[in-house]
Design an enzyme around this catalytic site. Structure first.
Site, PDB file in Angstrom:
ATOM      1  N   ASN A  29     -11.685 -12.256  -0.438  1.00  0.00           N
ATOM      2  CA  ASN A  29     -11.281 -13.222  -1.469  1.00  0.00           C
ATOM      3  C   ASN A  29     -11.316 -14.616  -0.834  1.00  0.00           C
ATOM      4  O   ASN A  29     -11.744 -14.784   0.313  1.00  0.00           O
ATOM      5  CB  ASN A  29      -9.925 -12.849  -2.086  1.00  0.00           C
ATOM      6  CG  ASN A  29      -8.781 -12.963  -1.100  1.00  0.00           C
ATOM      7  OD1 ASN A  29      -8.904 -13.578  -0.041  1.00  0.00           O
ATOM      8  ND2 ASN A  29      -7.654 -12.370  -1.439  1.00  0.00           N
ATOM      9  N   ASP A  62      -8.873  -4.963  -5.726  1.00  0.00           N
ATOM     10  CA  ASP A  62      -9.216  -3.561  -5.434  1.00  0.00           C
ATOM     11  C   ASP A  62     -10.043  -2.963  -6.571  1.00  0.00           C
ATOM     12  O   ASP A  62     -10.982  -2.202  -6.334  1.00  0.00           O
ATOM     13  CB  ASP A  62      -7.942  -2.735  -5.231  1.00  0.00           C
ATOM     14  CG  ASP A  62      -7.127  -3.243  -4.057  1.00  0.00           C
ATOM     15  OD1 ASP A  62      -7.729  -3.739  -3.086  1.00  0.00           O
ATOM     16  OD2 ASP A  62      -5.885  -3.156  -4.109  1.00  0.00           O
ATOM     17  N   SER A  67      -2.406   0.019 -13.338  1.00  0.00           N
ATOM     18  CA  SER A  67      -2.945  -1.066 -14.173  1.00  0.00           C
ATOM     19  C   SER A  67      -4.468  -1.035 -14.274  1.00  0.00           C
ATOM     20  O   SER A  67      -5.071  -1.808 -15.019  1.00  0.00           O
ATOM     21  CB  SER A  67      -2.510  -2.422 -13.599  1.00  0.00           C
ATOM     22  OG  SER A  67      -3.172  -2.675 -12.372  1.00  0.00           O
TER      23      SER A  67
HETATM   24  O1  RIB Z   1      -4.271  -5.035  -2.965  1.00  0.00           O
HETATM   25  C1  RIB Z   1      -3.026  -4.715  -3.510  1.00  0.00           C
HETATM   26  C2  RIB Z   1      -2.296  -3.759  -2.630  1.00  0.00           C
HETATM   27  O2  RIB Z   1      -2.007  -4.385  -1.401  1.00  0.00           O
HETATM   28  C3  RIB Z   1      -0.971  -3.310  -3.164  1.00  0.00           C
HETATM   29  O3  RIB Z   1      -1.083  -2.189  -3.998  1.00  0.00           O
HETATM   30  C4  RIB Z   1      -0.152  -3.084  -1.919  1.00  0.00           C
HETATM   31  O4  RIB Z   1       0.105  -1.743  -1.656  1.00  0.00           O
HETATM   32  C5  RIB Z   1      -0.939  -3.726  -0.781  1.00  0.00           C
HETATM   33  O5  RIB Z   1      -1.508  -2.788   0.011  1.00  0.00           O
END
Ligand code: RIB
Length: 302
Positions: free
Chosen positions: A180, A248, A287
């Protein structure tokens, strides 16, 4: 097959009006726990969007560990190569303020992932497969896995989060790096404030040996760099309530489309829509949208 080697966390989320000052105790507006972890979220994104994904990682020998295994499995992730360590499960304490998050992470079981786990997890992998990694497990395991994957001819995608300095050994094995904006700044010392700086940052990343670059920029969209061409992907305008796991979702969706033979730009466009849905909902894995939800949006916005 897509393999995700990485973290599996229990996220403990407090929604707050502001971040407390030093010495201050502040009540939250809302609290919830749910499955998170950058690796696990990416695996869940692939599964919810209709892909086959195998997770390689570790949970703890506590109640959270059992919850995390069942969450991954019920979301469609293959957990055959997720084992239980003699440790607490990974924990992320997350403060969400105006949709943006701040995370304190305790690696717990994630720090117990071994080279042996990688060998077992990637035993059947071959050149048509993809390996996705992030940096919430030990760096030496990420480096080792990148070498194993390269020997097998796999495509290696690295999401360098949380940002750390990366060794030449790792970088030369990476096909696609997907940071990012803040990770890009840490890796290149260049702030992506405009297109000129984006180009400079991409060039700096190319110099490290990585082959392709995808920079995610939150509400400013994303950029895909292949060779000399940088393509900007417009963001969807949405009302963000919690940005946790948006990145993610993007990485998982990108990898899924690439595994289906789509090009980088088309894959990033799909990933952008998928992650735009994630930010409109609370939590991490919970989500992430399904394929039909993303398809419906893409159809309606054609
Ligand atoms: O990218 C988000 C994630 O970063 C969260 O779910 C948290 O667990 C951290 O690992």
């Amino acid at each position: 097959m897509i393999y995700v080697l990485g973290s599996i966390n229990m996220d403990m989320v407090a929604q707050v009006d502001r971040i407390p000052k030093i010495g201050e105790t502040l009540g939250s507006n809302k609290f919830y726990v749910n499955q998170g972890g950058k690796g696990a979220n990416q695996a869940v994104a692939i599964a919810k969007l209709g892909g086959n994904v195998k997770m390689i990682g570790k949970v703890g020998n506590d109640a959270n560990g059992q919850f995390l295994l069942s969450s991954l499995s019920s979301n469609g992730v293959d957990i055959e190569c997720v084992s239980v360590a003699d440790a607490n499960s990974g924990i992320a304490m997350i403060a969400v303020e105006n949709g943006d998050n701040r995370i304190i992470f305790d690696a717990g079981a994630n720090s117990h992932v071994t080279e042996g786990d990688v060998d077992i997890g990637l035993a059947d992998a071959s050149e048509n497969d993809i390996l996705i990694m992030q940096l919430e497990i030990p760096m030496e395991i990420v480096e080792y896995a990148s070498s194993v994957a390269k020997e097998k001819g796999m495509t290696v995608i690295l999401n360098p989060a949380p940002a750390k300095s990366l060794s030449p050994l790792l970088l030369q094995n990476v096909d696609i790096i997907a940071p990012n904006e803040s990770e890009t700044k840490i890796l290149t010392d260049i702030e992506v404030v405009d297109e000129v700086h984006l180009t400079l940052a991409v060039r700096a990343l190319y110099k490290t040996g990585v082959k392709k670059v995808v920079v995610t920029m939150g509400e400013k969209g994303s950029a895909v760099a292949e060779g000399q061409t940088i393509t900007y992907i417009e963001p969807r305008k949405v009302n963000a309530v919690d940005t946790t796991s948006a990145g993610d979702t993007f990485i998982g969706a990108l990898a899924l489309c690439l595994a289906q033979g789509k090009g980088m730009v088309e894959s990033a466009q799909f990933a952008s829509v998928a992650s735009s849905v994630t930010v409109t909902r609370e939590g991490a894995a919970q989500s992430i949208p399904t394929l039909s939800e993303v398809k419906e949006i893409m159809e309606s916005e054609k």
